[in-house]
Scaffold this motif. Structure first.
Motif, mmCIF file in Angstrom:
data_model
loop_
_atom_site.group_PDB
_atom_site.id
_atom_site.type_symbol
_atom_site.label_atom_id
_atom_site.label_comp_id
_atom_site.label_asym_id
_atom_site.label_seq_id
_atom_site.Cartn_x
_atom_site.Cartn_y
_atom_site.Cartn_z
ATOM 1 N N TYR A 5 -43.962 -17.085 0.254
ATOM 2 C CA TYR A 5 -45.289 -17.703 0.328
ATOM 3 C C TYR A 5 -46.170 -17.315 -0.856
ATOM 4 O O TYR A 5 -47.187 -17.948 -1.114
ATOM 5 C CB TYR A 5 -45.919 -17.380 1.684
ATOM 6 C CG TYR A 5 -44.963 -17.755 2.806
ATOM 7 C CD1 TYR A 5 -44.547 -19.080 2.967
ATOM 8 C CD2 TYR A 5 -44.404 -16.785 3.631
ATOM 9 C CE1 TYR A 5 -43.632 -19.436 3.949
ATOM 10 C CE2 TYR A 5 -43.478 -17.134 4.615
ATOM 11 C CZ TYR A 5 -43.093 -18.455 4.765
ATOM 12 O OH TYR A 5 -42.170 -18.788 5.725
ATOM 13 N N THR A 6 -45.737 -16.302 -1.621
ATOM 14 C CA THR A 6 -46.408 -15.979 -2.888
ATOM 15 C C THR A 6 -46.209 -17.106 -3.892
ATOM 16 O O THR A 6 -47.022 -17.291 -4.806
ATOM 17 C CB THR A 6 -45.844 -14.658 -3.462
ATOM 18 O OG1 THR A 6 -46.009 -13.624 -2.499
ATOM 19 C CG2 THR A 6 -46.538 -14.252 -4.749
ATOM 20 N N PHE A 7 -45.126 -17.844 -3.709
ATOM 21 C CA PHE A 7 -44.765 -18.915 -4.640
ATOM 22 C C PHE A 7 -44.905 -20.289 -3.980
ATOM 23 O O PHE A 7 -44.214 -21.233 -4.340
ATOM 24 C CB PHE A 7 -43.338 -18.700 -5.137
ATOM 25 C CG PHE A 7 -43.125 -17.379 -5.820
ATOM 26 C CD1 PHE A 7 -43.347 -17.251 -7.178
ATOM 27 C CD2 PHE A 7 -42.734 -16.255 -5.105
ATOM 28 C CE1 PHE A 7 -43.160 -16.032 -7.822
ATOM 29 C CE2 PHE A 7 -42.546 -15.033 -5.728
ATOM 30 C CZ PHE A 7 -42.760 -14.921 -7.093
ATOM 31 N N ALA A 8 -45.795 -20.388 -3.006
ATOM 32 C CA ALA A 8 -45.924 -21.625 -2.231
ATOM 33 C C ALA A 8 -46.379 -22.792 -3.097
ATOM 34 O O ALA A 8 -47.334 -22.688 -3.872
ATOM 35 C CB ALA A 8 -46.917 -21.415 -1.088
ATOM 36 N N ASN A 9 -45.650 -23.899 -2.955
ATOM 37 C CA ASN A 9 -45.977 -25.168 -3.612
ATOM 38 C C ASN A 9 -46.100 -25.037 -5.131
ATOM 39 O O ASN A 9 -46.973 -25.645 -5.759
ATOM 40 C CB ASN A 9 -47.243 -25.777 -3.009
ATOM 41 C CG ASN A 9 -47.063 -26.081 -1.532
ATOM 42 O OD1 ASN A 9 -45.955 -26.291 -1.050
ATOM 43 N ND2 ASN A 9 -48.160 -26.077 -0.791
ATOM 44 N N LYS A 10 -45.180 -24.248 -5.703
ATOM 45 C CA LYS A 10 -45.154 -24.072 -7.153
ATOM 46 C C LYS A 10 -43.865 -24.654 -7.734
ATOM 47 O O LYS A 10 -42.821 -24.635 -7.092
ATOM 48 C CB LYS A 10 -45.254 -22.590 -7.521
ATOM 49 C CG LYS A 10 -46.628 -21.983 -7.231
ATOM 50 C CD LYS A 10 -46.709 -20.555 -7.740
ATOM 51 C CE LYS A 10 -48.108 -19.987 -7.507
ATOM 52 N NZ LYS A 10 -48.216 -18.596 -8.009
ATOM 53 N N ILE A 11 -43.975 -25.166 -8.958
ATOM 54 C CA ILE A 11 -42.813 -25.595 -9.731
ATOM 55 C C ILE A 11 -42.671 -24.615 -10.883
ATOM 56 O O ILE A 11 -43.588 -24.455 -11.696
ATOM 57 C CB ILE A 11 -42.982 -27.029 -10.252
ATOM 58 C CG1 ILE A 11 -43.101 -28.023 -9.099
ATOM 59 C CG2 ILE A 11 -41.812 -27.406 -11.154
ATOM 60 C CD1 ILE A 11 -43.375 -29.453 -9.524
ATOM 61 N N LEU A 12 -41.529 -23.933 -10.932
ATOM 62 C CA LEU A 12 -41.281 -22.928 -11.964
ATOM 63 C C LEU A 12 -40.143 -23.394 -12.869
ATOM 64 O O LEU A 12 -39.137 -23.909 -12.388
ATOM 65 C CB LEU A 12 -40.910 -21.588 -11.320
ATOM 66 C CG LEU A 12 -41.911 -21.027 -10.308
ATOM 67 C CD1 LEU A 12 -41.367 -19.736 -9.691
ATOM 68 C CD2 LEU A 12 -43.266 -20.767 -10.961
ATOM 69 N N GLU A 13 -40.309 -23.204 -14.166
ATOM 70 C CA GLU A 13 -39.250 -23.548 -15.120
ATOM 71 C C GLU A 13 -38.529 -22.265 -15.507
ATOM 72 O O GLU A 13 -39.124 -21.354 -16.080
ATOM 73 C CB GLU A 13 -39.829 -24.246 -16.346
ATOM 74 C CG GLU A 13 -40.320 -25.649 -16.051
ATOM 75 C CD GLU A 13 -40.424 -26.502 -17.303
ATOM 76 O OE1 GLU A 13 -40.227 -25.971 -18.419
ATOM 77 O OE2 GLU A 13 -40.712 -27.710 -17.170
ATOM 78 N N PHE A 14 -37.240 -22.224 -15.195
ATOM 79 C CA PHE A 14 -36.447 -21.018 -15.428
ATOM 80 C C PHE A 14 -35.583 -21.173 -16.690
ATOM 81 O O PHE A 14 -34.508 -21.759 -16.660
ATOM 82 C CB PHE A 14 -35.571 -20.725 -14.208
ATOM 83 C CG PHE A 14 -36.292 -19.970 -13.120
ATOM 84 C CD1 PHE A 14 -37.638 -19.662 -13.219
ATOM 85 C CD2 PHE A 14 -35.605 -19.558 -11.984
ATOM 86 C CE1 PHE A 14 -38.305 -18.955 -12.219
ATOM 87 C CE2 PHE A 14 -36.257 -18.849 -10.978
ATOM 88 C CZ PHE A 14 -37.598 -18.549 -11.092
ATOM 89 N N ASN A 15 -36.104 -20.651 -17.791
ATOM 90 C CA ASN A 15 -35.424 -20.710 -19.075
ATOM 91 C C ASN A 15 -35.056 -19.313 -19.544
ATOM 92 O O ASN A 15 -35.710 -18.332 -19.187
ATOM 93 C CB ASN A 15 -36.348 -21.338 -20.137
ATOM 94 C CG ASN A 15 -36.862 -22.691 -19.718
ATOM 95 O OD1 ASN A 15 -36.082 -23.610 -19.517
ATOM 96 N ND2 ASN A 15 -38.171 -22.819 -19.571
ATOM 97 N N GLY A 16 -34.018 -19.238 -20.375
ATOM 98 C CA GLY A 16 -33.679 -17.966 -20.992
ATOM 99 C C GLY A 16 -34.730 -17.565 -22.018
ATOM 100 O O GLY A 16 -35.483 -18.401 -22.522
ATOM 101 N N SER A 17 -34.771 -16.280 -22.321
ATOM 102 C CA SER A 17 -35.764 -15.770 -23.274
ATOM 103 C C SER A 17 -35.437 -16.133 -24.716
ATOM 104 O O SER A 17 -36.292 -16.029 -25.597
ATOM 105 C CB SER A 17 -35.869 -14.245 -23.153
ATOM 106 O OG SER A 17 -36.248 -13.866 -21.846
ATOM 107 N N GLU A 18 -34.192 -16.549 -24.983
ATOM 108 C CA GLU A 18 -33.770 -16.921 -26.338
ATOM 109 C C GLU A 18 -33.387 -18.395 -26.384
ATOM 110 O O GLU A 18 -32.880 -18.938 -25.412
ATOM 111 C CB GLU A 18 -32.540 -16.110 -26.759
ATOM 112 C CG GLU A 18 -32.691 -14.614 -26.682
ATOM 113 C CD GLU A 18 -31.341 -13.928 -26.811
ATOM 114 O OE1 GLU A 18 -30.705 -14.071 -27.884
ATOM 115 O OE2 GLU A 18 -30.919 -13.256 -25.852
ATOM 116 N N GLN A 19 -33.635 -19.010 -27.544
ATOM 117 C CA GLN A 19 -33.158 -20.367 -27.798
ATOM 118 C C GLN A 19 -32.062 -20.253 -28.869
ATOM 119 O O GLN A 19 -32.265 -19.595 -29.888
ATOM 120 C CB GLN A 19 -34.287 -21.277 -28.278
ATOM 121 C CG GLN A 19 -35.334 -21.592 -27.216
ATOM 122 C CD GLN A 19 -36.261 -20.417 -26.937
ATOM 123 O OE1 GLN A 19 -36.745 -19.763 -27.837
ATOM 124 N NE2 GLN A 19 -36.495 -20.147 -25.661
#
Length: 296
Positions: free
Chosen positions: A198-212
């Motif tokens: 519920y800390t992350f309720a109704n959130k969209i998170l983008e999970f990317n690596g720290s390096e490109q």
């Protein structure tokens, strides 16, 4: 009273990592898994660990309803069938709503281009439809948009023995950058959310690596690891497909390699959001370390 958590895709590479980490953080009685086959070795191990094993699949609505009884939080791993994904995912969301699931955590994907011209058009459309379905359900949600798994690198270029034979990475990825993420990092972040949803309720998170990273740079890193020169060649996609056909790769494999290579070349996976670092509380695993582990 703690939430009852159900993990789908529990015998897959990501779902199994999530379960193994959860076992260290909460009691087995708080966990359940959805599997297609109760005779699967991992399913048997889960049962031996005291985790409730539920049998079902996304195509069987009644099996989903039975599986979701008493579940508070659902970790919803995206299905693999592009053509049927939206329909199957709707079954999951509808069953979750009917059975009173309180929170859905869905593994979506990153993208930039939503047009039909995108190499990822079918994939993106199915994720957009699923995200919209979850939002419309009224169930509290957290949507995790995953970048490409780092494990995809080996799938695209071959294992160590294959690479040492050709000493070539041959993909039409041009100079495209990708923010690859090892599954173990995604699993760790998922567990942090599952235990505090519920800390992350109704959130969209983008999970990317720290390096490109580009595949030309991957070739350089692997060259150092295996102590052999590995060259990178980026052909035109028509040449690539003709070459793969000559080596008798199955058509569906060629299609997957072409699709993701073109998407990489187009910059679809060159994403820099630090949402994953924030949830983890650290940088993601270095790609040098990941490649050493894979190709040493």
């Amino acid at each position: 009273m703690k939430n009852k958590i159900l993990i789908t895709g529990a015998t897959g590479g990501l779902g199994s990592k999530v379960i193994n980490l959860l076992k260290e953080k909460t009691e087995s009685e708080n966990l359940a898994v959805l599997v297609r086959d109760e005779k699967n070795e991992l399913a048997k191990q889960y049962a031996n660990d005291g985790i409730e094993v539920k049998i079902g699949n996304y195509a069987d609505f009644d099996s989903l309803k039975n599986a979701f009884k008493g579940i508070d939080v659902l970790y919803f791993v995206s299905g693999g069938d592009d053509s049927q994904r939206s329909k199957l995912h709707k079954n999951v969301v509808d069953a979750a709503k009917e059975m009173g699931v309180k929170h859905i955590i869905y593994t979506s994907a990153v993208w930039k281009d939503e047009s039909d011209a995108s190499p990822l058009a079918t994939l993106v459309d199915s994720h957009i439809q699923t995200e919209n379905c979850i939002k419309a359900s009224g169930i509290t949600y957290t949507i995790l948009r995953h970048n490409l798994y780092a494990e995809v690198i080996e799938m695209m270029i071959g294992d160590k023995s294959q690479l040492l034979k050709t000493k070539t990475i041959y993909l039409p990825t041009a100079n495209g950058l990708t923010s690859f993420v090892p599954k173990k990092d995604l699993a760790e972040a998922a567990v942090n959310i599952l235990l505090n949803p519920y800390t992350f309720a109704n959130k969209i998170l983008e999970f990317n690596g720290s390096e490109q990273i580009k595949f030309s740079e991957i070739a350089e890193k692997i060259s150092e690891i295996v102590n052999e020169p590995v060259q990178y060649i980026s052909p035109e996609v028509t040449e690539f497909e003709a070459t793969m056909n000559k080596y008798r790769l199955p058509n569906h494999v060629i299609e997957i390699l072409s699709t993701f290579s073109l998407a990489i070349a187009d910059g679809e996976f060159d994403q820099k959001s630090i949402d994953l670092e924030t949830v983890l509380g650290r940088k993601t695993t270095s790609l040098t370390d990941f490649l050493k582990e894979t190709y040493n």
